[in-house]
Scaffold this motif. Structure first.
Motif, PDB file in Angstrom:
ATOM      1  N   GLN A   1      10.383  -4.518   2.074  1.00 39.73           N
ATOM      2  CA  GLN A   1       9.306  -5.276   2.799  1.00 39.73           C
ATOM      3  C   GLN A   1       7.844  -4.836   2.420  1.00 39.73           C
ATOM      4  O   GLN A   1       7.072  -5.255   2.328  1.00 39.73           O
ATOM      5  N   ASN A   2       7.931  -3.539   2.161  1.00 43.96           N
ATOM      6  CA  ASN A   2       6.517  -2.857   1.308  1.00 43.96           C
ATOM      7  C   ASN A   2       6.068  -3.685   0.188  1.00 43.96           C
ATOM      8  O   ASN A   2       5.017  -3.808   0.193  1.00 43.96           O
ATOM      9  N   LEU A   3       7.159  -3.972  -0.795  1.00 50.92           N
ATOM     10  CA  LEU A   3       6.810  -4.781  -1.916  1.00 50.92           C
ATOM     11  C   LEU A   3       6.262  -6.165  -1.535  1.00 50.92           C
ATOM     12  O   LEU A   3       5.148  -6.530  -2.257  1.00 50.92           O
ATOM     13  N   ARG A   4       6.794  -6.590  -0.448  1.00 52.19           N
ATOM     14  CA  ARG A   4       6.367  -7.926   0.072  1.00 52.19           C
ATOM     15  C   ARG A   4       5.013  -7.951   0.680  1.00 52.19           C
ATOM     16  O   ARG A   4       4.224  -8.845   0.335  1.00 52.19           O
ATOM     17  N   ILE A   5       4.899  -7.118   1.301  1.00 52.58           N
ATOM     18  CA  ILE A   5       3.396  -6.929   2.172  1.00 52.58           C
ATOM     19  C   ILE A   5       2.305  -6.070   1.360  1.00 52.58           C
ATOM     20  O   ILE A   5       1.256  -5.919   1.762  1.00 52.58           O
ATOM     21  N   LYS A   6       2.757  -5.655  -0.016  1.00 56.93           N
ATOM     22  CA  LYS A   6       1.782  -4.721  -0.713  1.00 56.93           C
ATOM     23  C   LYS A   6       0.301  -5.328  -0.818  1.00 56.93           C
ATOM     24  O   LYS A   6       0.206  -6.418  -1.256  1.00 56.93           O
TER      25      LYS A   6
ATOM     26  N   ILE B   1      -2.156  -4.829   7.613  1.00 55.34           N
ATOM     27  CA  ILE B   1      -0.478  -4.473   8.177  1.00 55.34           C
ATOM     28  C   ILE B   1      -0.523  -2.910   7.652  1.00 55.34           C
ATOM     29  O   ILE B   1      -0.660  -2.311   6.731  1.00 55.34           O
ATOM     30  N   GLU B   2       0.340  -2.298   8.870  1.00 63.87           N
ATOM     31  CA  GLU B   2       0.438  -1.011   8.549  1.00 63.87           C
ATOM     32  C   GLU B   2       2.019  -0.909   8.845  1.00 63.87           C
ATOM     33  O   GLU B   2       2.568  -1.023   9.975  1.00 63.87           O
TER      34      GLU B   2
END
Length: 469
Positions: A350-355, A360-361
């Protein structure tokens, strides 16, 4: 007893059959033919007392088992009225012939015959009224209706026996009026005050209530002995006390134990069916990794060849998740560490998607050391999945905060996320596991060993889950 009406036609048939069989047997035993030479009048009375109950019983059988069900099925009024009238005439003539021939009645007018018909018709009318007044939809279930119908059968049989006294029904009436209710009260007393206490390990309480029951029985017969100025009822009371302690209590306990075993087996079957259903629903909600696995390997190799490190990292983590779902998801228990690794891979993906999204935190706090113990798979991920599904917006300020703590013999998950249910939610249409399914699995797998707290307001959603492993 709650879900449907009892088979009252069969119950009525068997109760009446037993009653008339007892009447016939009593009259056979009461004949005295084997002891002396009977007179013609005694022979007439003997056969009358045998054949009149048989005639009434056959009439009951024809009307109750054949005519009434036939009318309910075909709705041909005149046909079944004619058959009923024919049964009435034939039984009236035969009963009158035996009754007047044996001087049981002075003529063909037989009060006991018409009283018997009145009792039967009265019961049919009451049964119809009870069905209209007490059966669903007026009441939620059939419990009260079934209980009242059973009481009505008992009362009307007792009324029939009391007005049929010319045929030596007093002993049967005594059994119905006193012995059967007495046995019923003792059985209920045993179940609620003796059997249940013993089952709970309260032997002193069970023995106390048993002694109290024996004392009450003896007291009742002592009062009877005082009223009749005879000591004989005391001996009867002592015999009853022995029968209750040695026969009735142990026999009813056997019935209760068999019933408990039956309920236990039924509950186990229901649990297995529920668990199977829950697992099937769970498996249907998951992505089948078989058809993706080879493709992921190909994409991972291509990404490495093209120096797309971010893409290859995402494919590798997704592949690890697919391996988990393929190899471990169907097991009853897996190491907690494997569940933790799956969560880490999911959050990293998910972090890769919203990097690069500054609004977004995402915070994921977890034990650095390995978690010990085993847990049923896929119990934690649904809450994290829902947090990303409903808590991330690419336009608005969003946050997902996860805390996973592994303690000795327990695991604790806290998830806090913002709420965004808008059209730009990229995971809105994903097939995550429903929280109802997770709660059902928790109830089945960890009954009384978990705590699930869910809170929600206009801005954020909070979940706390603790499981004793």
């Amino acid at each position: 007893m709650k879900e449907k009406s009892l088979p009252f036609r069969q119950i009525e048939w068997w109760v009446v059959t037993v009653v008339f069989l007892a009447i016939v047997l009593l009259n056979i035993l009461d004949s005295g033919f084997i002891y002396y030479k009977p007179t013609d009048e005694q022979i007439s009375i003997y056969f009358a007392k045998l054949f009149i109950p048989v005639i009434l019983f056959l009439s009951f059988y024809l009307v109750h088992v054949k005519i009434i069900p036939g009318y309910e099925k075909e709705k041909k009024t005149w046909k079944y009225l004619s058959l009923t009238f024919l049964v009435f005439i034939v039984s009236f003539i035969l009963t009158g012939a035996f009754s007047s021939g044996a001087n049981i009645t002075e003529d063909f007018f037989m009060p006991f015959y018409f009283n018997s018909i009145a009792v039967y018709v009265g019961y049919l009318l009451l049964a119809y009224i009870l069905e209209q007044a007490l059966a669903p939809e007026r009441f939620k279930n059939y419990s009260f209706y079934n209980a009242v119908r059973l009481i009505a059968i008992y009362v009307f049989v007792l009324l029939f026996l009391l007005q049929f006294r010319k045929f030596s029904t007093e002993p049967i009436a005594l059994v119905f009026a006193f012995i059967i209710p007495g046995i019923g009260l003792v059985v209920l007393y045993n179940f609620f005050l003796i059997y249940r206490n013993r089952k709970r390990g309260k032997e002193k309480s069970a023995n106390y209530f048993l002694a109290l029951l024996e004392f009450v029985i003896l007291l009742i017969f002592l009062i009877i002995a005082i009223n009749v100025y005879s000591f004989s009822p005391v001996f009867v009371g002592l015999a009853v006390m022995i029968l209750v302690a040695v026969v009735l209590i142990p026999a009813s306990n056997l019935v209760f134990e068999k019933y408990d075993d039956y309920l236990g087996q039924l509950n186990k079957l229901e649990t297995r069916v529920s668990q199977t259903t829950a697992n099937l629903d769970f498996l249907r909600s998951q992505i089948n990794p078989h058809f993706l696995f080879n493709a992921l390997n190909t994409l991972y190799g291509t990404a490495l060849h093209e120096n797309a490190e971010r893409t290859s990292e995402g494919i590798q983590k997704l592949g690890d998740m697919m391996r988990f779902m393929l190899h471990e998801n169907n097991q009853d228990k897996i190491p907690v560490e494997r569940e933790k690794e799956y969560l880490m891979n999911y959050v990293d993906l998910q972090n890769l998607r919203i990097k690069g999204q500054d609004n977004i935190e995402v915070v994921f706090n977890r034990n650095e050391e390995s978690c010990t113990g085993e847990i049923a798979p896929m119990l934690l991920i649904p809450f994290v999945e829902n947090a990303f599904k409903h808590g991330i917006s690419l336009q608005k300020k969003s946050w997902v905060k996860i805390s996973l703590r592994c303690l000795a013999g327990s695991i604790h998950l806290d998830v806090n996320n913002s709420i965004h249910r808008s059209t730009d939610d990229m995971e809105k249409n994903s097939n995550g596991i429903g929280l109802d399914n997770v709660r059902q699995r928790l109830d089945l797998l960890y009954p009384g060993k978990y705590e699930l707290v869910i809170r929600e307001n206009d801005l954020e959603y909070f979940v706390h889950l603790s499981i004793k492993l």
